[in-house]
Design a protein around this motif. Sequence first.
Motif, short mmCIF file in Angstrom:
data_model
loop_
_atom_site.label_atom_id
_atom_site.label_comp_id
_atom_site.label_asym_id
_atom_site.label_seq_id
_atom_site.Cartn_x
_atom_site.Cartn_y
_atom_site.Cartn_z
N ASP A 142 29.85 -6.69 -49.77
CA ASP A 142 30.09 -5.75 -49.15
C ASP A 142 31.10 -4.91 -48.70
OD1 ASP A 142 27.31 -5.18 -49.23
OD2 ASP A 142 26.68 -6.34 -47.19
N TRP A 143 32.04 -5.78 -48.09
CA TRP A 143 34.00 -5.30 -48.37
C TRP A 143 34.63 -5.26 -49.35
CZ3 TRP A 143 37.36 -8.27 -49.64
CH2 TRP A 143 39.50 -7.84 -49.04
N ALA A 144 34.32 -6.17 -50.13
CA ALA A 144 34.90 -5.08 -51.36
C ALA A 144 34.73 -4.31 -51.85
CB ALA A 144 34.87 -6.69 -52.33
N VAL A 145 33.48 -4.39 -52.48
CA VAL A 145 32.60 -2.37 -52.19
C VAL A 145 33.32 -1.40 -51.66
CG1 VAL A 145 30.02 -1.23 -53.24
CG2 VAL A 145 30.16 -4.04 -53.32
N ALA A 146 33.76 -1.10 -50.36
CA ALA A 146 33.97 -0.81 -49.53
C ALA A 146 34.95 -0.06 -50.00
CB ALA A 146 34.27 -1.05 -48.39
N LEU A 147 35.68 -1.49 -50.73
CA LEU A 147 37.23 -1.68 -50.65
C LEU A 147 37.84 -0.87 -52.59
CD1 LEU A 147 40.18 -1.95 -49.42
CD2 LEU A 147 40.15 -4.19 -50.42
N LEU A 148 36.97 -1.41 -53.09
CA LEU A 148 37.76 -0.78 -54.44
C LEU A 148 36.31 -0.13 -55.52
CD1 LEU A 148 38.00 -4.82 -56.26
CD2 LEU A 148 39.75 -3.07 -55.61
N GLY A 149 35.65 0.40 -54.25
CA GLY A 149 34.16 1.15 -54.79
C GLY A 149 33.13 0.74 -55.54
N PRO A 150 31.98 0.92 -55.52
CA PRO A 150 30.89 0.31 -56.58
C PRO A 150 31.13 -0.17 -57.78
CG PRO A 150 30.63 2.13 -55.52
CD PRO A 150 31.29 1.96 -55.50
N ASP A 151 31.45 -0.80 -58.73
CA ASP A 151 32.28 -2.28 -59.60
C ASP A 151 31.26 -3.03 -60.53
OD1 ASP A 151 33.44 -3.20 -61.52
OD2 ASP A 151 35.38 -1.92 -60.65
N PRO A 152 30.66 -2.83 -61.46
CA PRO A 152 29.13 -4.20 -62.19
C PRO A 152 30.31 -4.91 -62.30
CG PRO A 152 30.09 -2.65 -63.54
CD PRO A 152 30.97 -1.50 -62.44
N LYS A 153 31.75 -5.41 -62.44
CA LYS A 153 32.45 -6.68 -62.55
C LYS A 153 32.52 -7.00 -60.75
CE LYS A 153 35.30 -5.25 -66.35
NZ LYS A 153 36.67 -5.02 -66.54
N LEU A 154 32.16 -6.77 -60.21
CA LEU A 154 32.42 -7.44 -58.72
C LEU A 154 30.92 -7.79 -58.54
CD1 LEU A 154 34.71 -7.38 -56.65
CD2 LEU A 154 33.57 -5.06 -55.27
N LYS A 155 31.47 -9.06 -58.44
CA LYS A 155 30.14 -10.56 -58.52
C LYS A 155 30.45 -11.60 -57.33
CE LYS A 155 27.50 -7.96 -61.41
NZ LYS A 155 26.20 -7.77 -61.31
N LEU A 156 29.46 -12.38 -57.35
CA LEU A 156 29.02 -13.54 -56.80
C LEU A 156 28.69 -14.43 -57.57
CD1 LEU A 156 26.89 -12.23 -53.00
CD2 LEU A 156 29.64 -12.49 -53.42
N LYS A 157 29.92 -14.88 -57.53
CA LYS A 157 29.33 -16.45 -58.53
C LYS A 157 29.18 -17.97 -57.37
CE LYS A 157 31.75 -19.51 -61.67
NZ LYS A 157 32.96 -19.98 -62.10
N TRP A 158 27.40 -17.74 -57.74
CA TRP A 158 26.85 -18.92 -56.51
C TRP A 158 27.56 -20.27 -56.70
CZ3 TRP A 158 25.67 -24.09 -58.79
CH2 TRP A 158 24.80 -24.39 -58.30
#
Length: 223
Positions: free
Chosen positions: A66-82
Motif C-alpha cells: 500500500d505504501w509503495a503504491v501511494a509513493l509510485l502510483g498504481p503500477d502493475p509492475k509493483l508486486k509482492l513476491k511470495w
Amino acid sequence: MIVQNRASEGCTVITDFQTAGRGQRGNQWVAAPAENLMLSVVWQPTFLAATEQFRLSQAVALGVHDWAVALLGPDPKLKLKWPNDLYYGHQKLGGILIENSLSGSKIQYSIIGIGLNINQQAFELPTATSFSLLTGRAYPREALAARLLECLERRYLQLRAGQVGTLRRDYLQALYRYQEIHPFIIDGQTVSGQIVGVEEDGRLAVAIGNELRRFGLQEIRHA
C-alpha cells in the motif's frame, strides 16, 4: 529482552546503517549507509493462533505494498513476491522478516523487520533496485517512515478486526506471477508451474502439469 523491558505495542526502531541484516532463506542483506529505510516494529497480535502466523505476514506485506503504491502510483509492475518481498518488475525493492514469539497456542509478540531500498544508486546484484533509481528522485526518509507506519497500522487493524478474506484477496491480487505459467526450481530441477494460491499456513500452491502441489519456503524458488 522485549518481555523484560516491556516494549509497548507499536514500538519502532529505525536505523541508518545495516551490515548483517537477515532475509528470507537465511540470506544476508547489506544496505548502504543513510540511503535506505530500515526499521523494526513490535506488535502484540495475541488474538492470532500460532497456526495463523501467515495472516500476519500477509497484513505486513500488504501494508508495505500500500505504501509503495501511494509513493509510485498504481503500477502493475509493483508486486509482492511470495512470501513477502516487494518487487518492481523482476527487481527487488525491499523485504520483510517477521520473528514471532509464542505463548502456548497463541502469538505473544512479533518483531517485524522491514528493509526498503530508497535512495541507493548502485547494487551488487542486478536483481535489486531502489525507488530513486525508478523515479530519478531523492526521497526524505523520515516522511516515508511515518507514512509506512500508517499503512502498516491500517492493515494490522484489518487483521485484528478479522477481515481475513479482504487481506487474502488483496494479497493474491498483488502476488508476483500469480496465475501465470513460469519456471520454478524444485529439488534442483527446473519445472513449469502456475501459482494458483497460498494456503492458510503460508505454503505456495502451484499447479504442475495435472498435479496441485504445495511448497514451503525452502522447497521452491522462481527460476
